[in-house]
Design a protein around this motif. Structure first.
Motif, short mmCIF file in Angstrom:
data_model
loop_
_atom_site.label_atom_id
_atom_site.label_comp_id
_atom_site.label_asym_id
_atom_site.label_seq_id
_atom_site.Cartn_x
_atom_site.Cartn_y
_atom_site.Cartn_z
N TYR A 56 0.94 -6.70 6.93
CA TYR A 56 1.40 -6.10 5.68
C TYR A 56 1.23 -4.59 5.70
O TYR A 56 2.13 -3.84 5.30
CB TYR A 56 0.62 -6.70 4.51
CG TYR A 56 0.73 -5.92 3.23
CD1 TYR A 56 1.91 -5.93 2.48
CD2 TYR A 56 -0.34 -5.16 2.76
CE1 TYR A 56 2.02 -5.21 1.31
CE2 TYR A 56 -0.24 -4.43 1.59
CZ TYR A 56 0.94 -4.46 0.87
OH TYR A 56 1.04 -3.74 -0.30
N ILE A 57 0.10 -4.12 6.21
CA ILE A 57 -0.14 -2.68 6.31
C ILE A 57 0.91 -2.03 7.22
O ILE A 57 1.46 -0.97 6.91
CB ILE A 57 -1.55 -2.39 6.82
CG1 ILE A 57 -2.60 -2.92 5.83
CG2 ILE A 57 -1.74 -0.90 7.07
CD1 ILE A 57 -2.54 -2.30 4.46
N ALA A 58 1.21 -2.68 8.34
CA ALA A 58 2.22 -2.14 9.25
C ALA A 58 3.58 -2.07 8.58
O ALA A 58 4.34 -1.11 8.78
CB ALA A 58 2.28 -3.00 10.51
N THR A 89 4.18 -1.69 5.35
CA THR A 89 4.21 -0.61 4.36
C THR A 89 4.33 0.75 5.03
O THR A 89 4.93 1.67 4.48
CB THR A 89 2.95 -0.65 3.49
OG1 THR A 89 1.78 -0.47 4.30
CG2 THR A 89 2.83 -1.97 2.74
N GLN A 90 3.76 0.87 6.23
CA GLN A 90 3.88 2.14 6.95
C GLN A 90 5.27 2.33 7.54
O GLN A 90 5.78 3.45 7.58
CB GLN A 90 2.82 2.20 8.05
CG GLN A 90 1.39 2.27 7.52
CD GLN A 90 0.34 2.18 8.61
OE1 GLN A 90 0.63 1.75 9.74
NE2 GLN A 90 -0.88 2.56 8.29
N ALA A 91 5.89 1.23 7.95
CA ALA A 91 7.23 1.31 8.54
C ALA A 91 8.31 1.49 7.48
O ALA A 91 9.39 2.02 7.76
CB ALA A 91 7.52 0.06 9.37
N ASP A 92 8.04 1.04 6.28
CA ASP A 92 9.02 1.11 5.20
C ASP A 92 8.35 1.69 3.95
O ASP A 92 8.14 0.99 2.96
CB ASP A 92 9.58 -0.28 4.91
CG ASP A 92 10.65 -0.26 3.84
OD1 ASP A 92 11.25 0.82 3.61
OD2 ASP A 92 10.91 -1.31 3.22
N PRO A 93 7.99 2.96 3.99
CA PRO A 93 7.22 3.55 2.88
C PRO A 93 8.05 3.64 1.60
O PRO A 93 9.27 3.84 1.63
CB PRO A 93 6.86 4.93 3.41
CG PRO A 93 7.93 5.25 4.40
CD PRO A 93 8.29 3.95 5.04
N GLU A 138 3.35 5.31 -2.82
CA GLU A 138 2.35 6.18 -2.21
C GLU A 138 1.73 7.10 -3.25
O GLU A 138 0.51 7.30 -3.27
CB GLU A 138 2.98 6.99 -1.08
CG GLU A 138 3.51 6.15 0.08
CD GLU A 138 2.42 5.35 0.76
OE1 GLU A 138 1.27 5.83 0.82
OE2 GLU A 138 2.72 4.25 1.25
N SER A 168 5.56 -1.37 -6.25
CA SER A 168 5.59 -2.20 -5.04
C SER A 168 6.69 -3.26 -5.10
O SER A 168 6.82 -4.07 -4.19
CB SER A 168 4.25 -2.90 -4.84
OG SER A 168 4.07 -3.98 -5.76
N TRP A 228 8.92 -4.40 -2.16
CA TRP A 228 8.31 -5.20 -1.10
C TRP A 228 8.16 -6.66 -1.52
O TRP A 228 8.12 -7.57 -0.69
CB TRP A 228 6.95 -4.65 -0.73
CG TRP A 228 6.98 -3.33 -0.01
CD1 TRP A 228 7.97 -2.88 0.82
CD2 TRP A 228 5.99 -2.31 -0.05
NE1 TRP A 228 7.65 -1.62 1.30
CE2 TRP A 228 6.44 -1.25 0.78
CE3 TRP A 228 4.78 -2.17 -0.70
CZ2 TRP A 228 5.71 -0.08 0.98
CZ3 TRP A 228 4.05 -1.01 -0.51
CH2 TRP A 228 4.52 0.02 0.33
#
Length: 260
Positions: A116-118, A120-124, A129, A151, A154
């Protein structure tokens, strides 16, 4: 425990929300979509959602307090969404108390979290943020609500985005529950039991971007009592995208429960 609806039948459906920090109101549309025999209840753990409490440390009872709800009614069937399902699989005492368990967009361990963290980083999401910074600095209910609403992209597919934002905007939230789960549960969770003697429904949206379903491939979770239903083109709240298919899945599950 709040009674949502009652139909003829002896089953008691206990709907437990995800989050944590989000109230069981997040499951009202699910409860509305279900045409199952018996009564449907919305469950909030102490100190979560709108279930505010004067207890000094309500989270000391998590998740074992789930046993109390199962003991309060006959023929209990737990329905856990996301983190709610993880709490169910962390409470082995439920094994002797429930007639069935439904697991919605959840996981058997915490391996979903880094994925999930990956994601969010790939699709900010810039608004998310910004809201996260505001919430980290000032963990108020208003800032938590804003964080949840931002959010939505997502959590929901584009077709369900407007309804998803509205859902997240009207929820009761609890920042203390978020903090407790982050510190004590989310990153170390691993199922401590698996129901093999009662029917299990594992249901998920095929477009869920929050909780990965990969860990379910292990043989230990694919026992003969498990009914798997993938809801096509649906996100983390699949009953918002496709209530008809979710309702059909629960009807099939109820048939297994009644058949014994």
């Amino acid at each position: 425990m709040r009674l949502h609806s009652t139909r003829p039948g002896s089953l008691n459906w206990l709907l437990l929300p995800g989050g944590p920090g989000i109230g069981s109101e997040s499951l009202i549309e699910l409860a509305d979509a279900l045409h199952v025999p018996g009564s449907i209840w919305l469950i909030d753990l102490p100190g979560d959602g709108s279930n505010t409490t004067q207890q000094r440390d309500p989270y000391a009872q998590w998740p074992q307090v789930l046993v109390e709800a199962a003991q309060a009614v006959p023929h209990a069937v737990y329905v856990g969404h996301s983190t709610g399902g993880m709490y169910l699989l962390s409470t082995p005492a439920l094994g002797d108390l429930v007639q069935g368990i439904a697991l919605l967009d959840t996981a058997p361990d915490s391996s979903w979290h880094p994925e999930y963290i990956a994601m969010t980083q790939a699709d900010p999401l810039p608004a998310f943020e910004h809201a996260l910074i505001q919430y980290t600095q000032h963990p108020s209910i208003d800032n938590l609500t804003t964080l949840a609403v931002t959010s939505a992209e997502w959590n929901f597919t584009p077709a369900a985005l407007e309804a998803g934002r509205a859902l997240l905007a009207r929820m009761p939230y609890n920042a203390d529950a978020v903090a407790w789960s982050d510190a004590h549960f989310d990153h170390v969770y691993k199922a401590t039991w698996w129901p093999t003697h009662v029917p299990v429904l594992r249901l998920y949206g095929t477009c869920d971007r929050i909780v990965s379903q990969r860990a379910w491939s292990a043989a230990e979770f694919n026992t003969p009592n498990v009914l798997v239903r993938a809801i096509a083109d649906a996100g983390h709240f699949p009953w918002i995208d496709n209530p008809a298919d979710v309702s059909a899945a629960f009807a099939a599950f109820a048939g297994k429960l009644i058949a014994g």
